[in-house]
Design an enzyme around this catalytic site. Structure first.
Site, mmCIF file in Angstrom:
data_model
loop_
_atom_site.group_PDB
_atom_site.id
_atom_site.type_symbol
_atom_site.label_atom_id
_atom_site.label_comp_id
_atom_site.label_asym_id
_atom_site.label_seq_id
_atom_site.Cartn_x
_atom_site.Cartn_y
_atom_site.Cartn_z
ATOM 1 N N ARG A 165 43.206 34.814 49.912
ATOM 2 C CA ARG A 165 42.899 35.928 48.995
ATOM 3 C C ARG A 165 42.056 37.006 49.672
ATOM 4 N NH1 ARG A 165 46.084 33.117 46.883
ATOM 5 N NH2 ARG A 165 45.935 32.061 44.872
ATOM 6 N N SER A 238 43.633 34.791 37.820
ATOM 7 C CA SER A 238 42.466 33.962 38.176
ATOM 8 C C SER A 238 41.268 34.867 38.382
ATOM 9 C CB SER A 238 42.726 33.200 39.474
ATOM 10 O OG SER A 238 43.879 32.434 39.351
ATOM 11 N N GLU A 334 37.355 37.183 41.995
ATOM 12 C CA GLU A 334 38.546 37.635 42.716
ATOM 13 C C GLU A 334 38.916 39.096 42.425
ATOM 14 O OE1 GLU A 334 41.966 34.863 43.248
ATOM 15 O OE2 GLU A 334 43.123 36.540 42.465
HETATM 16 P P1 FAD Z 1 45.509 46.843 41.475
HETATM 17 O O1 FAD Z 1 44.847 45.935 40.520
HETATM 18 O O2 FAD Z 1 45.975 48.162 40.996
HETATM 19 O O3 FAD Z 1 44.541 47.070 42.718
HETATM 20 C C1 FAD Z 1 43.922 45.960 43.347
HETATM 21 C C2 FAD Z 1 43.118 46.476 44.556
HETATM 22 O O4 FAD Z 1 44.006 47.018 45.528
HETATM 23 C C3 FAD Z 1 42.172 47.619 44.181
HETATM 24 O O5 FAD Z 1 41.035 47.492 45.006
HETATM 25 C C4 FAD Z 1 42.945 48.881 44.547
HETATM 26 O O6 FAD Z 1 42.099 49.947 44.881
HETATM 27 C C5 FAD Z 1 43.730 48.409 45.754
HETATM 28 N N1 FAD Z 1 45.060 49.031 45.926
HETATM 29 C C6 FAD Z 1 46.079 49.074 45.042
HETATM 30 N N2 FAD Z 1 47.156 49.667 45.583
HETATM 31 C C7 FAD Z 1 46.800 50.027 46.854
HETATM 32 C C8 FAD Z 1 47.477 50.691 47.924
HETATM 33 N N3 FAD Z 1 48.753 51.090 47.838
HETATM 34 N N4 FAD Z 1 46.790 50.902 49.075
HETATM 35 C C9 FAD Z 1 45.495 50.513 49.207
HETATM 36 N N5 FAD Z 1 44.805 49.889 48.219
HETATM 37 C C10 FAD Z 1 45.455 49.645 47.058
HETATM 38 N N6 FAD Z 1 47.332 37.204 42.473
HETATM 39 C C11 FAD Z 1 47.728 36.297 43.386
HETATM 40 O O7 FAD Z 1 47.381 36.399 44.564
HETATM 41 N N7 FAD Z 1 48.516 35.242 43.028
HETATM 42 C C12 FAD Z 1 48.941 35.068 41.767
HETATM 43 O O8 FAD Z 1 49.654 34.112 41.499
HETATM 44 C C13 FAD Z 1 48.517 36.001 40.780
HETATM 45 N N8 FAD Z 1 48.870 35.831 39.485
HETATM 46 C C14 FAD Z 1 48.428 36.713 38.542
HETATM 47 C C15 FAD Z 1 48.797 36.487 37.222
HETATM 48 C C16 FAD Z 1 48.372 37.365 36.226
HETATM 49 C C17 FAD Z 1 48.772 37.114 34.780
HETATM 50 C C18 FAD Z 1 47.594 38.494 36.572
HETATM 51 C C19 FAD Z 1 47.176 39.472 35.513
HETATM 52 C C20 FAD Z 1 47.217 38.706 37.892
HETATM 53 C C21 FAD Z 1 47.633 37.816 38.891
HETATM 54 N N9 FAD Z 1 47.284 37.980 40.242
HETATM 55 C C22 FAD Z 1 47.702 37.089 41.186
HETATM 56 C C23 FAD Z 1 46.432 39.108 40.644
HETATM 57 C C24 FAD Z 1 47.212 40.431 40.908
HETATM 58 O O9 FAD Z 1 48.407 40.460 40.187
HETATM 59 C C25 FAD Z 1 47.554 40.639 42.388
HETATM 60 O O10 FAD Z 1 46.375 40.633 43.154
HETATM 61 C C26 FAD Z 1 48.309 41.933 42.638
HETATM 62 O O11 FAD Z 1 48.708 42.014 43.991
HETATM 63 C C27 FAD Z 1 47.511 43.187 42.291
HETATM 64 O O12 FAD Z 1 48.394 44.299 42.360
HETATM 65 P P2 FAD Z 1 48.112 45.641 41.569
HETATM 66 O O13 FAD Z 1 49.148 46.635 42.001
HETATM 67 O O14 FAD Z 1 48.001 45.401 40.137
HETATM 68 O O15 FAD Z 1 46.705 46.061 42.190
HETATM 69 P P1 NAP Z 2 47.560 24.602 39.470
HETATM 70 O O1 NAP Z 2 48.955 24.342 39.903
HETATM 71 O O2 NAP Z 2 47.091 24.100 38.145
HETATM 72 O O3 NAP Z 2 46.558 24.092 40.582
HETATM 73 C C1 NAP Z 2 45.147 24.261 40.422
HETATM 74 C C2 NAP Z 2 44.562 24.711 41.724
HETATM 75 O O4 NAP Z 2 44.720 23.696 42.675
HETATM 76 C C3 NAP Z 2 45.251 25.937 42.216
HETATM 77 O O5 NAP Z 2 44.340 26.984 42.116
HETATM 78 C C4 NAP Z 2 45.667 25.625 43.636
HETATM 79 O O6 NAP Z 2 45.010 26.417 44.608
HETATM 80 C C5 NAP Z 2 45.215 24.212 43.882
HETATM 81 N N1 NAP Z 2 46.347 23.399 44.359
HETATM 82 C C6 NAP Z 2 47.338 22.862 43.612
HETATM 83 N N2 NAP Z 2 48.159 22.133 44.396
HETATM 84 C C7 NAP Z 2 47.679 22.223 45.653
HETATM 85 C C8 NAP Z 2 48.082 21.700 46.907
HETATM 86 N N3 NAP Z 2 49.157 20.910 47.014
HETATM 87 N N4 NAP Z 2 47.355 22.007 48.005
HETATM 88 C C9 NAP Z 2 46.273 22.797 47.908
HETATM 89 N N5 NAP Z 2 45.840 23.329 46.750
HETATM 90 C C10 NAP Z 2 46.521 23.036 45.634
HETATM 91 O O7 NAP Z 2 47.268 26.180 39.538
HETATM 92 P P2 NAP Z 2 47.640 27.336 38.538
HETATM 93 O O8 NAP Z 2 46.396 27.946 38.070
HETATM 94 O O9 NAP Z 2 48.696 26.913 37.557
HETATM 95 O O10 NAP Z 2 48.300 28.395 39.541
HETATM 96 C C11 NAP Z 2 49.491 28.082 40.229
HETATM 97 C C12 NAP Z 2 49.568 28.921 41.494
HETATM 98 O O11 NAP Z 2 49.600 30.310 41.159
HETATM 99 C C13 NAP Z 2 48.361 28.728 42.413
HETATM 100 O O12 NAP Z 2 48.793 28.827 43.744
HETATM 101 C C14 NAP Z 2 47.467 29.887 42.050
HETATM 102 O O13 NAP Z 2 46.646 30.307 43.117
HETATM 103 C C15 NAP Z 2 48.480 30.976 41.687
HETATM 104 N N6 NAP Z 2 47.909 31.898 40.681
HETATM 105 C C16 NAP Z 2 47.037 32.831 41.117
HETATM 106 C C17 NAP Z 2 46.484 33.715 40.225
HETATM 107 C C18 NAP Z 2 45.554 34.800 40.707
HETATM 108 O O14 NAP Z 2 45.240 35.693 39.933
HETATM 109 N N7 NAP Z 2 45.111 34.765 41.927
HETATM 110 C C19 NAP Z 2 46.796 33.638 38.873
HETATM 111 C C20 NAP Z 2 47.663 32.649 38.462
HETATM 112 C C21 NAP Z 2 48.225 31.768 39.385
HETATM 113 P P3 NAP Z 2 45.449 27.862 45.130
HETATM 114 O O15 NAP Z 2 44.969 28.820 44.114
HETATM 115 O O16 NAP Z 2 44.684 27.989 46.401
HETATM 116 O O17 NAP Z 2 46.909 27.913 45.329
#
Ligand code: FAD
Ligand code: NAP
Length: 338
Positions: A165, A238, A334
């Site tokens: 991340r 998250s 995050e």
């Molecule tokens: P924004 O929220 O608009 O911006 C995020 C940051 O990036 C800000 O600092 C902004 O200034 C900067 N930014 C945006 N665009 C640019 C650009 N073109 N150049 C430079 N800087 C820029 N994240 C995960 O990693 N894994 C997941 O599974 C995941 N699941 C999610 C599920 C839900 C329901 C939600 C709401 C979010 C989730 N996220 C997840 C978080 C998010 O969706 C991601 O981080 C996504 O990449 C953000 O994109 P955005 O365009 O909305 O960015």
């Molecule tokens: P989950 O499957 O319930 O698992 C809980 C946590 O355990 C996750 O955060 C994941 O870490 C970790 N995990 C599970 N299996 C693993 C493995 N085999 N090895 C190492 N780590 C493991 O998680 P969830 O909340 O439903 O999300 C599913 C996936 O989507 C995850 O990868 C999560 O990161 C991603 N997600 C991200 C966001 C976001 O906003 N960043 C939002 C929703 C979902 P990791 O997070 O490191 O993968």
């Protein structure tokens, strides 16, 4: 001149649904409009905040800046060697439709990253990841504008400092404006099914030899069950990163809480499931006014309607303090706070 609107509500532009105003707001559909907006902002001595889908933001007050919304579109195949394919997409392309497009072309690699909200341009910011795949695993380069010098620069994988991340771009906020991103995909599927319930879900669906499209559909179905849809309940996914702690601290916690969910890392440290810690501490489903912790997924903070960013931030800080007190673990937020 690009057209700047004044005092624009950002509620439709952040998935938390926080109602703050941008002093100025404009959209950029191509590189020229990006450059023009940045030049005008320098001339008018206004700060610039670049946003995509607003799905990783927590807006804690009005934004005294020009909010530049990336609305560029376009995706293309740059290289096709029969099996390996390099595709490129503009920063403003919505992420999930881009993933679906790649899958319908028969290109594998992005299936585990299905249904993540936001845009292509923001995906490298935190090296988006889900279900055992991060974009660094399929990354083939990006083009960014250096806001300090006005020059374009191409970044290769090793220059992006991608980590869990995290990236060079996240660590230097405001410096690099990402214009387009390239991905190395493949016509051969290298399936990642061992993470969470993916394999199980496919078997339940009667799929024994999954295609990339089937994996994507399974992941979409899991995500729809577990995660609140921002269109219905404001959230930014998250809210905390999973903390990576020393093996010694993980062991101490395991002695007191044998059920702790922990994943050993290659470097000897241990990743703890932040959601488990928060749930153990009793926060799951907690609500204070319109700010709360989701009832099914304790890693997700939610806005029930009229919460301010400050209220969500305050709740997050209370959770951080409580987790530190109970487990000695520091939770890092995050989303990007503004
Ligand atoms: P924004 O929220 O608009 O911006 C995020 C940051 O990036 C800000 O600092 C902004 O200034 C900067 N930014 C945006 N665009 C640019 C650009 N073109 N150049 C430079 N800087 C820029 N994240 C995960 O990693 N894994 C997941 O599974 C995941 N699941 C999610 C599920 C839900 C329901 C939600 C709401 C979010 C989730 N996220 C997840 C978080 C998010 O969706 C991601 O981080 C996504 O990449 C953000 O994109 P955005 O365009 O909305 O960015
Ligand atoms: P989950 O499957 O319930 O698992 C809980 C946590 O355990 C996750 O955060 C994941 O870490 C970790 N995990 C599970 N299996 C693993 C493995 N085999 N090895 C190492 N780590 C493991 O998680 P969830 O909340 O439903 O999300 C599913 C996936 O989507 C995850 O990868 C999560 O990161 C991603 N997600 C991200 C966001 C976001 O906003 N960043 C939002 C929703 C979902 P990791 O997070 O490191 O993968």
């Amino acid at each position: 001149m690009t057209s700047w609107q004044e005092r624009v509500s950002l509620k439709p532009y952040n998935t938390f649904g926080i109602d703050v105003k941008a002093r100025y707001f404009t959209q950029a559909h191509d590189d020229a409009q990006v450059r023009q907006a940045l030049a005008e902002a320098i001339e008018r001595q206004v700060r610039v905040l670049v946003i995509g889908g607003g799905s990783n933001l927590l807006l804690t007050g009005d934004i005294d800046a020009l909010v530049l919304h990336m609305a560029s579109r376009g995706r293309r195949v740059l290289q096709d060697d029969g099996d390996r394919v390099v595709v490129e997409a503009e920063a403003g392309e919505p992420w999930h439709p881009f993933v679906q497009w790649s899958l319908t072309q028969g290109f594998c690699g992005l299936e585990n990253l299905s249904l993540i909200p936001g845009t292509v341009g923001a995906a490298p910011m935190q090296n988006v990841g889900a279900y055992g795949v991060e974009i660094k695993d399929v990354f083939a380069g990006l083009t960014a504008l250096d806001r300090e010098t006005g020059e374009l620069r191409d970044f290769a994988l090793e220059e992006c400092a991608f980590a869990y991340r995290d990236s060079l771009f996240k660590r230097n906020p405001g410096r690099w404006l990402i214009l387009r991103v390239r991905f190395a995909l493949s016509r051969t599927l290298h399936a990642h099914l061992d993470y969470g319930p993916v394999r199980q879900r496919l078997l339940e669906q009667g799929v024994h030899a999954p295609t990339a499209m089937a994996i994507s559909e399974a992941i979409c179905s899991i995500r729809r069950e577990k995660l609140p849809d921002p269109a219905e309940l404001g959230n930014a996914g998250s809210f905390f990163k999973n903390p990576v702690v020393t093996a010694a601290l993980a062991e101490q916690i395991r002695e007191r809480f044998p059920g702790v969910v922990a994943y050993p890392q290659a470097d000897g440290q241990v990743k703890l499931a932040a959601g488990w810690l928060i749930e153990q501490a009793g926060w799951k489903g907690y609500r204070d006014g319109d700010a709360g912790v989701h009832r099914l997924q304790s890693l997700v903070l939610v806005n029930y309607g009229r919460a301010s960013g400050a209220q969500v931030h305050d709740l997050a800080r209370r959770i951080q303090a409580d987790i530190y007190e109970r487990f000695g673990v520091e939770l890092e937020m995050e989303p990007n706070l503004y």
